[in-house]
Design an enzyme around this catalytic site. Structure first.
Site, short mmCIF file in Angstrom:
data_model
loop_
_atom_site.label_atom_id
_atom_site.label_comp_id
_atom_site.label_asym_id
_atom_site.label_seq_id
_atom_site.Cartn_x
_atom_site.Cartn_y
_atom_site.Cartn_z
N GLN A 1 0.82 -1.21 0.00
CA GLN A 1 0.00 0.00 0.00
C GLN A 1 0.86 1.26 0.00
OE1 GLN A 1 -1.79 0.76 3.81
NE2 GLN A 1 -3.57 1.77 2.94
N GLY A 2 0.79 2.04 -1.06
CA GLY A 2 1.59 3.26 -1.15
C GLY A 2 0.75 4.49 -0.85
N TYR A 3 0.50 4.73 0.43
CA TYR A 3 -0.26 5.91 0.84
C TYR A 3 0.68 6.96 1.48
CZ TYR A 3 -5.13 4.12 0.36
OH TYR A 3 -6.34 3.67 -0.09
N SER A 4 1.26 6.61 2.66
CA SER A 4 1.99 7.60 3.47
C SER A 4 3.25 8.10 2.77
CB SER A 4 2.41 6.99 4.80
OG SER A 4 1.33 6.40 5.44
N SER A 57 4.42 -1.18 4.13
CA SER A 57 4.58 -2.53 4.68
C SER A 57 4.89 -3.54 3.58
CB SER A 57 3.30 -2.97 5.41
OG SER A 57 3.08 -2.16 6.52
N GLU A 66 -9.37 -1.23 5.71
CA GLU A 66 -8.09 -1.45 6.39
C GLU A 66 -8.29 -1.33 7.91
OE1 GLU A 66 -5.04 1.40 5.40
OE2 GLU A 66 -3.55 0.39 6.66
N GLU A 115 -5.33 8.98 18.01
CA GLU A 115 -5.81 10.37 18.19
C GLU A 115 -6.70 10.77 17.01
OE1 GLU A 115 -2.62 9.42 18.46
OE2 GLU A 115 -2.25 9.73 20.59
C1 LIG Z 1 3.60 -0.83 11.43
C2 LIG Z 1 3.15 0.22 10.45
C3 LIG Z 1 2.81 -0.16 9.17
C4 LIG Z 1 2.43 0.80 8.23
N1 LIG Z 1 2.15 0.40 6.95
C5 LIG Z 1 1.85 1.32 6.02
C6 LIG Z 1 1.66 0.94 4.66
O1 LIG Z 1 1.75 -0.24 4.30
N2 LIG Z 1 1.41 1.88 3.75
C7 LIG Z 1 1.31 3.21 4.08
O2 LIG Z 1 1.05 4.01 3.20
N3 LIG Z 1 1.49 3.61 5.37
C8 LIG Z 1 1.76 2.71 6.34
N4 LIG Z 1 1.97 3.09 7.64
C9 LIG Z 1 1.93 4.52 7.96
C10 LIG Z 1 0.75 4.98 8.81
O3 LIG Z 1 -0.42 5.01 8.05
C11 LIG Z 1 1.10 6.34 9.39
O4 LIG Z 1 2.20 6.14 10.27
C12 LIG Z 1 -0.04 6.98 10.14
O5 LIG Z 1 -1.07 7.35 9.27
C13 LIG Z 1 0.41 8.21 10.93
O6 LIG Z 1 1.10 9.10 10.12
P1 LIG Z 1 2.56 9.65 10.53
O7 LIG Z 1 3.41 8.48 10.89
O8 LIG Z 1 3.03 10.54 9.45
O9 LIG Z 1 2.33 10.46 11.87
P2 LIG Z 1 1.82 11.97 11.98
O10 LIG Z 1 0.62 12.16 11.13
O11 LIG Z 1 2.97 12.88 11.76
O12 LIG Z 1 1.38 12.04 13.51
C14 LIG Z 1 2.31 12.28 14.57
C15 LIG Z 1 1.52 12.40 15.87
O13 LIG Z 1 0.61 13.53 15.78
C16 LIG Z 1 -0.72 13.12 16.06
N5 LIG Z 1 -1.65 13.86 15.20
C17 LIG Z 1 -1.53 14.09 13.86
N6 LIG Z 1 -2.60 14.80 13.42
C18 LIG Z 1 -3.40 14.96 14.48
C19 LIG Z 1 -4.69 15.60 14.65
N7 LIG Z 1 -5.33 16.19 13.63
N8 LIG Z 1 -5.25 15.58 15.89
C20 LIG Z 1 -4.60 14.98 16.96
N9 LIG Z 1 -3.38 14.37 16.85
C21 LIG Z 1 -2.82 14.36 15.63
C22 LIG Z 1 -0.76 11.64 15.72
O14 LIG Z 1 -1.80 10.98 16.43
C23 LIG Z 1 0.63 11.20 16.16
O15 LIG Z 1 0.64 10.93 17.54
C24 LIG Z 1 2.35 2.17 8.61
C25 LIG Z 1 2.67 2.54 9.92
C26 LIG Z 1 3.07 1.59 10.83
C27 LIG Z 1 3.43 2.04 12.22
#
Ligand SMILES: Cc1cc2nc3c(=O)[nH]c(=O)nc-3n(C[C@H](O)[C@H](O)[C@H](O)COP(=O)(O)OP(=O)(O)OC[C@H]3O[C@@H](n4cnc5c(N)ncnc54)[C@H](O)[C@@H]3O)c2cc1C
Length: 388
Positions: free
Chosen positions: A131-134, A166, A248, A371
């Protein structure tokens, strides 16, 4: 005998004959999970047989239509199938982002040709998806993603970077969010599918706190993607992305069953005499919450099946299920004492308790953080004012 009871008897008899004994054991490590794919390496013959037999009957995706590789079961029949699997502790024949995420999105948004092509491959476990989202600057605020697809007539040229992808280093294909219009934030994203072996795609593994390395940074350097590999309309990929995220979150929540959120009291029974009374009380409390969660999951799934599900339910389930799973592993560690912290020894099965515990820390981040889930619940279910 009711039709459903007859179905149960049929499923039970089939499982008795076709589910190998080795596949009726709890999953102990990653090698016990079958992800399929072009380069699939089966742990043993039983794992291969179990996948092939289920795929031939459409049982890897029992509720998908037969023409797309499923068994065409009704929601009630599929529930019976899951119950019968659980009754004999059978492992899922196939674990797959294709089944959990891309498949439902294709069923809703794909063209007939795409459905026949990709869904059948997914059902047979032939292609492993990632999955290429983040992106480095776009996680919770996913819509700000910058990976860009430049229109070149019959194809796009994609450049950019994804992160936390992932199993990107093990996947055959990717479903990927790509900006195709820089002027429109929400309506400037397209949902593209492409081969991870395309020239210009590269991956770099990242290590997790558990010591494993299940995800990667993924780079796109002038990757050519043919125009017929778009799902849904041009620039309307956000609709597909959101729909997929619901599935998901449901999957990560564990609401469909499995041991993530099941009660643990019974498993701890043999230790019960040795455990501190406060810990025993916490275990009992956990089991009550786990049972309540499982009842809530059943209720939500039934509501979804009859078209009465609230669109924000997966967010609520994701929050509750992942926080519960984290609590479950905290309790396992507390009950295990200092021995549970062992990291490498044979006695600790390669530190499985500690590694599984650390892995759960990511449950409330992946697929959207706790959150952010709470924000959605506050806004869309509780309708509280002032939540962005
Ligand atoms: C094990 C694992 C597998 C993953 N696999 C994939 C994958 O296959 N494909 C993919 O695309 N992504 C994947 N991800 C990424 C995942 O979707 C993101 O980590 C997640 O969406 C959070 O984004 P971020 O890491 O950029 O954190 P950020 O968005 O930067 O958040 C940092 C902190 O700020 C808080 N925060 C952010 N915005 C708000 C708000 N509006 N209100 C309150 N708090 C807030 C968050 O809760 C967090 O504590 C994976 C992540 C993990 C840990």
């Amino acid at each position: 005998m009711s039709d459903l009871e007859a179905h149960r008897q049929e499923v039970r008899a089939w499982l008795e004959e076709n589910c190998p004994p080795e596949m009726r054991q709890p999953v102990r490590d990653e090698a016990d999970v079958c992800w399929g794919g072009r380069e699939v390496k089966f742990k043993n013959e039983a794992q291969r047989q179990w996948l092939e037999r289920c795929a031939a009957k459409g049982y890897t995706v029992p509720d998908w239509p037969k023409e797309y590789g499923g068994a065409g079961m009704s929601p009630a029949e599929a529930k019976v199938w899951r119950e019968e699997l659980a009754r004999i502790n059978a492992r899922p024949p196939l674990s797959s982002f294709g089944i959990w995420m891309l498949g439902p999105a294709l069923l809703k948004f794909g063209t007939e040709e795409q459905k026949r092509h990709y869904l059948n491959q997914i059902a047979r476990g032939e292609i492993r998806w990632c999955q290429g989202y983040s992106e480095p600057g776009s996680g919770s605020d996913l819509v700000s993603l910058q990976t860009f697809g430049e229109d070149k007539g019959d194809h796009w040229v994609v450049n950019g970077q994804k992160i936390w992808t992932s199993y990107a280093d093990k996947a055959d294909w990717i479903f990927c969010l790509v900006r195709t219009d820089k002027a429109n934030k929400y309506q400037g994203i397209s949902f593209l599918l492409f081969d991870m072996k395309s020239p210009g795609v590269s991956t770099k593994p990242i290590k997790l706190i558990s010591g494993n390395s299940p995800f990667c940074e993924t780079f796109f350097d002038n990757v050519e993607v043919p125009k017929d590999q778009i799902v849904g309309e041009l620039n309307r990929g956000w609709d597909v992305a959101k729909y997929l995220l619901g599935h998901e979150r449901e999957m990560i929540s564990g609401a469909g069953g499995g041991d993530r959120t099941s009660a643990i009291g019974a498993a701890m029974k043999r230790l019960a005499g040795e455990l501190d009374p406060i810990l025993r009380a916490e275990l009992a409390l956990f089991d009550v919450d786990a049972l309540a969660y499982s009842a809530m999951g059943e209720k939500f799934l039934d509501e979804v099946k009859v078209g009465k599900g609230h669109p924000a339910q997966p967010n609520m389930m994701k929050y509750a299920g992942t926080e519960l799973n984290k609590r479950r592993h905290e309790l396992v560690m507390a009950a295990g004492g200092s021995a549970a912290l062992e990291w490498d020894s044979e006695a600790s099965d390669g530190g499985s308790k500690a590694r599984n515990w650390l892995r759960t820390k990511a449950n409330s981040i992946e697929g959207g953080t706790s959150e952010v889930m709470l924000n959605v619940v506050a806004k869309r279910i509780l309708e509280l004012p002032g939540v962005s």
